[in-house]
Design an enzyme around this catalytic site. Structure first.
Site, PDB file in Angstrom:
ATOM      1  N   SER A 202       0.784  -1.224   0.000  1.00  0.00           N
ATOM      2  CA  SER A 202       0.000   0.000   0.000  1.00  0.00           C
ATOM      3  C   SER A 202       0.820   1.280   0.000  1.00  0.00           C
ATOM      4  O   SER A 202       0.320   2.329  -0.399  1.00  0.00           O
ATOM      5  CB  SER A 202      -0.944   0.007   1.213  1.00  0.00           C
ATOM      6  OG  SER A 202      -0.204  -0.034   2.423  1.00  0.00           O
ATOM      7  N   HIS A 230      -5.999  -3.726  -0.144  1.00  0.00           N
ATOM      8  CA  HIS A 230      -5.933  -2.683  -1.170  1.00  0.00           C
ATOM      9  C   HIS A 230      -6.151  -3.254  -2.566  1.00  0.00           C
ATOM     10  O   HIS A 230      -5.555  -2.784  -3.540  1.00  0.00           O
ATOM     11  CB  HIS A 230      -4.589  -1.958  -1.080  1.00  0.00           C
ATOM     12  CG  HIS A 230      -4.479  -1.065   0.120  1.00  0.00           C
ATOM     13  ND1 HIS A 230      -4.963   0.223   0.129  1.00  0.00           N
ATOM     14  CD2 HIS A 230      -3.970  -1.298   1.348  1.00  0.00           C
ATOM     15  CE1 HIS A 230      -4.732   0.766   1.319  1.00  0.00           C
ATOM     16  NE2 HIS A 230      -4.133  -0.137   2.072  1.00  0.00           N
ATOM     17  N   LYS A 261     -12.327  -0.343   3.369  1.00  0.00           N
ATOM     18  CA  LYS A 261     -11.711   0.472   2.319  1.00  0.00           C
ATOM     19  C   LYS A 261     -12.672   0.556   1.131  1.00  0.00           C
ATOM     20  O   LYS A 261     -13.630   1.305   1.180  1.00  0.00           O
ATOM     21  CB  LYS A 261     -10.337  -0.100   1.948  1.00  0.00           C
ATOM     22  CG  LYS A 261      -9.316   0.054   3.085  1.00  0.00           C
ATOM     23  CD  LYS A 261      -7.955  -0.447   2.710  1.00  0.00           C
ATOM     24  CE  LYS A 261      -6.905  -0.075   3.747  1.00  0.00           C
ATOM     25  NZ  LYS A 261      -7.126  -0.677   5.083  1.00  0.00           N
TER      26      LYS A 261
END
Length: 414
Positions: A202, A230, A261
């Protein structure tokens, strides 16, 4: 006499505690002063609006464009996601005041676990209150002193901490270096070998070489574990993450990921994989056994997210389009970028104070980004991490690039 002694004892204890606190304050003041002197002191900007491409902050009278959120799909404030969360709140309450195995499992928790398993094509799934907890609970539960884990050196802090809790033999290989990984696997005589990697790193926006990792793992009868925080929801043709993007499919055995996220942006994490793995985690994973269950509103909203992703690939397509446009324009302007095809786009500046001051100047121009420096990234590798979202318009991305060019020239970066 008893009360006099008790009173004296309380005064003495209070004095000792006060001295201890004063000493601690002095130590921490010194540490904080060092952080400030290095230009790496982190201030929390306060947001006054829902998460979106355009947000309000207390330090600005005007709204600013947000380019530092993990809201990759733009679902954090999506009306259908919000509506599903409200309905679950009304139907199932605010919370359950319990862990899962006592009285903390509702029908919607099982529904969400089933939806995640279908999405990833796995046998079963277990929910956690965060992916940090999922990573903290898996290695200690699955691996014994007879076993070994082989962890990429740039894996997320939660993976590092989770491995530390395990009694397994611990090996660390160079970032994305498959030759180094194979060398260590060859030398190991462990009963069970587990290769552990982020699907996406990330801080750099780089992607793990999963085809090569799976080949090496197959040759050494090793399990492959990836953290997909991610990647889930937006990488790959249908958002199934790095396994889909790199074409390895079910050669990845265990996946940990987050609901905090791209998948709605609230909280929650999960492990998905073989049924026996999930069953033993339900019995022995300490973060699962000793943490409250996920709130119903978050669960209901997350179910809606998976429904939306199953209906269309429009949002992952938009993320890809926006990423390519931003990377192309920034590269043409002369900036040094890390990574290649990921919506995390680190703009490399190498100096911590420069990264911080440049982020401040960009905020004055209505662009909300954050400078990253040690200890979040290695010393000498400070950067501003820009993140693309499906919710960004092309005009907003161009405005961001134009601001970077203006400030970059002012600071002598380009």
């Amino acid at each position: 006499h008893y009360f006099i002694q008790s009173n004296l004892r309380m005064k003495f204890t209070s004095r000792v505690c006060s001295q201890a606190v004063a000493s601690l304050r002095t130590i921490l003041d010194g540490e904080l002063s060092s952080i400030k002197a290095a230009g790496t002191f982190k201030l929390e900007r306060v947001i006054t609006t829902p998460m979106a491409p355009l947000i309000g902050v207390t330090t600005s009278s005007d709204k600013v464009l947000n380019f530092c959120s993990n809201n990759y799909l733009g679902l954090s404030s999506h009306p259908e996601v919000i509506e599903a969360g409200i309905k679950a709140l009304q139907d199932y309450g605010n919370g359950l005041s319990s862990v899962r195995f006592i009285c903390g499992t509702q029908t919607i928790h099982k529904e969400l676990e089933d939806a995640i398993s279908r999405f990833h094509g796995t046998e079963d799934t277990i929910l956690y209150i965060s992916c940090f907890d999922a990573n903290a609970g898996i290695f200690e539960t699955l691996l014994t002193p007879e076993d070994a884990c082989f962890s990429d050196q740039l894996n997320h802090a939660s993976i590092i901490d989770g491995i530390r809790l395990s009694k397994a033999q611990k090996h660390r290989y160079l970032n994305r270096d498959v030759a180094d990984l194979e060398s260590q696997l060859t030398a190991s005589t462990a009963r069970t070998k587990m290769v552990v990697t982020d699907g996406v790193f990330s801080m750099d926006g780089t992607i793990a070489p999963l085809p090569e990792i799976c080949e090496v793992a197959d040759r050494h009868d090793a399990l492959v574990f990836i953290d997909e925080c991610h990647a889930t929801g937006f990488l790959g043709a249908t958002g199934r993450g790095t396994p889909e993007l790199t074409g390895v499919g079910d050669r990845v055995h265990i996946i940990n990921s987050t609901l905090g996220k791209a998948l709605g942006g609230a909280c929650g994490g999960y492990t998905t994989g073989p049924k026996q793995v999930i069953d033993i985690l339900r019995q022995r994973s300490r973060p699962y056994l000793f943490s409250n269950t996920m709130p119903p509103a978050v669960v209901g909203a997350s179910i809606k997210v998976f429904q939306l992703l199953s209906e269309s690939s429009e949002l992952p397509d938009l993320v890809d389009r926006n990423t390519k446009h931003f990377r192309t324009r920034m590269t043409e302007a002369g900036f040094t970028l890390s990574g290649t095809e990921h919506p995390i786009v680190p703009v490399m500046l190498y100096d911590a104070a420069l990264a911080s001051s440049m982020a401040d100047e960009l905020l004055k121009r209505g662009i909300y980004v954050i400078g990253f420096s040690f200890p979040v990234v290695p010393k000498g590798l400070a950067r501003i991490r820009v993140q693309m979202s499906a919710a960004h318009s092309m005009e907003e991305i161009d405005r961001c690039v134009d601001a970077f060019i203006e400030v970059g020239k002012q600071k002598g970066v380009i």
